[in-house]
Design a protein around this motif. Structure first.
Motif, PDB file in Angstrom:
ATOM      1  N   ASN A 158      -7.830  -2.447  -1.955  1.00 33.51           N
ATOM      2  CA  ASN A 158      -7.290  -3.593  -2.675  1.00 33.51           C
ATOM      3  C   ASN A 158      -8.365  -4.295  -3.498  1.00 33.51           C
ATOM      4  O   ASN A 158      -8.125  -4.718  -4.634  1.00 33.51           O
ATOM      5  N   THR A 159      -9.555  -4.425  -2.924  1.00 26.75           N
ATOM      6  CA  THR A 159     -10.648  -5.075  -3.641  1.00 26.75           C
ATOM      7  C   THR A 159     -11.123  -4.218  -4.815  1.00 26.75           C
ATOM      8  O   THR A 159     -11.337  -4.718  -5.919  1.00 26.75           O
ATOM      9  N   ASP A 165      -2.624   5.130   1.893  1.00 30.67           N
ATOM     10  CA  ASP A 165      -1.236   4.674   1.900  1.00 30.67           C
ATOM     11  C   ASP A 165      -0.446   5.418   2.975  1.00 30.67           C
ATOM     12  O   ASP A 165       0.389   4.828   3.668  1.00 30.67           O
ATOM     13  N   LYS A 181      -5.889   3.240  -7.269  1.00 29.03           N
ATOM     14  CA  LYS A 181      -4.571   2.737  -7.659  1.00 29.03           C
ATOM     15  C   LYS A 181      -3.497   3.792  -7.435  1.00 29.03           C
ATOM     16  O   LYS A 181      -3.771   4.999  -7.395  1.00 29.03           O
ATOM     17  N   SER A 216      -9.478  -1.993  -6.447  1.00 25.85           N
ATOM     18  CA  SER A 216      -8.443  -1.723  -7.459  1.00 25.85           C
ATOM     19  C   SER A 216      -8.570  -2.633  -8.678  1.00 25.85           C
ATOM     20  O   SER A 216      -7.968  -2.355  -9.719  1.00 25.85           O
ATOM     21  N   TYR A 230      -6.343   6.184  -2.619  1.00 28.09           N
ATOM     22  CA  TYR A 230      -5.187   5.308  -2.467  1.00 28.09           C
ATOM     23  C   TYR A 230      -4.061   6.037  -1.741  1.00 28.09           C
ATOM     24  O   TYR A 230      -3.468   5.503  -0.795  1.00 28.09           O
ATOM     25  N   LYS A 260      -7.817  -0.076   3.721  1.00 24.89           N
ATOM     26  CA  LYS A 260      -6.828  -0.571   2.758  1.00 24.89           C
ATOM     27  C   LYS A 260      -7.352  -1.796   2.026  1.00 24.89           C
ATOM     28  O   LYS A 260      -7.145  -1.941   0.810  1.00 24.89           O
ATOM     29  N   GLN A 261      -8.046  -2.681   2.737  1.00 27.87           N
ATOM     30  CA  GLN A 261      -8.595  -3.865   2.088  1.00 27.87           C
ATOM     31  C   GLN A 261      -9.676  -3.482   1.086  1.00 27.87           C
ATOM     32  O   GLN A 261      -9.813  -4.104   0.022  1.00 27.87           O
TER      33      GLN A 261
END
Length: 296
Positions: free
Chosen positions: A171-172, A195, A182, A174, A191, A167-168
């Motif tokens: 995030n980076t 999720d 996204k 994205s 994603y 997940k990190q």
């Protein structure tokens, strides 16, 4: 049984003090790209990715050589122009079943949102807090997903820390313009899969992974009827997810990995009533009806 520890480093570097986690076979296929598909750059990329995946220390856990996770990364390049490449990535992983020579599939993901820039011999470096390369972000995302799913088959919720690492990475990444990172990048994206991995809505999935593998497959040699019953329970656990989220990408990916195995499990061995099992399978994976029809 493996014990899995949580680790996020600012920079993952090569370590020789402990055996690495993955035993990966990497293939770079450029046949669909046209032009000169025998360019040395594709062979170089394949070699660099093989070394990158297999020689890094991705967790703080010590793996014995026989515990390394078998996996395959098949990068299919469909077009390239200079240092810009696009295509797809097929990722598969498996783990051995106790007291047998059989390996059970844990991950089968066809990543169709693959594009990246690459110059021959450029260093492949992973920094979880900085986006440097879409190729490395994609590869490391799948690495931590593989490790997380594998961990969940040995210990209830054992893979949670690794899905958080994935997940990190999302995030980076994205912050980039590349697809797959996204919520707006479609329903079949990295994603969306991650999720589901970290969402309470799908929390039973991790229970099902443990029931299916540790209580089911690993017991098959000792007590096949009990093992088949545990696997049936795992499938009912998955059905509870499907009842809330029909045709979810998570379950479609699960059955991509498991369809032939499930069919084989319930088509032989100790007899048991499969009517409810087949009905549930048809509801969860209706596109696989021809396979479920072979269960007797």
């Amino acid at each position: 049984m493996r014990k899995f520890l949580y680790f996020i480093g600012l920079l993952v570097t090569v370590s020789t003090s402990m055996a690495q986690e993955l035993n990966a076979v990497v293939t770079v296929n450029s046949e669909q790209a046209g032009g000169n598909t025998n360019l040395q750059i594709f062979r170089t990329l394949q070699q660099q990715l093989t070394e990158f995946i297999n020689t890094q220390q991705w967790t703080t856990e010590e793996y014995k050589n026989q515990e390394r996770i078998d996996c395959n990364f098949t990068l299919i390049v469909t077009s390239y122009d200079g240092d810009s490449f696009s295509g797809s990535l097929q990722v598969q992983a498996s783990r051995p079943v106790f007291n047998s020579t059989y390996n059970t599939s844990t991950y089968n993901y066809n990543d169709k949102q693959v594009s990246f820039n690459y110059k021959e011999f450029e260093p492949l470096v992973f920094n979880i807090n900085q986006f440097n390369s879409n190729l490395i972000s994609i590869i490391t995302y799948h690495i931590y997903t593989i490790i997380g799913l594998d961990a969940s088959t040995f210990e209830l919720n054992g893979g949670d820390p690794y899905h958080e690492v994935a997940k990190q990475i999302i995030n980076t990444a994205s912050s980039s313009s590349f697809a797959g990172w996204k919520s707006t990048d479609g329903t079949q994206s990295r994603y969306r899969f991650n999720d589901a991995m970290v969402s309470p809505v799908y929390k039973e999935f991790h229970t099902a992974m443990y029931e299916y593998h540790r209580l089911g497959m690993d017991e098959m040699a000792e007590d096949p009827l009990a093992a088949k019953t545990s696997i049936a329970k795992a499938l009912q656990t998955l059905k509870s997810i499907n009842d809330r989220r029909p045709n979810s990408y998570l379950l479609r990916t699960f059955f991509d990995a498991k369809v032939d195995e499930i069919k084989t499990i319930y088509s032989g061995g100790p007899a048991m009533d499969t009517v409810d099992i087949v009905e549930s399978l048809n509801r969860m994976a209706p596109t696989r009806r021809s396979s479920w029809a072979e269960i007797r």
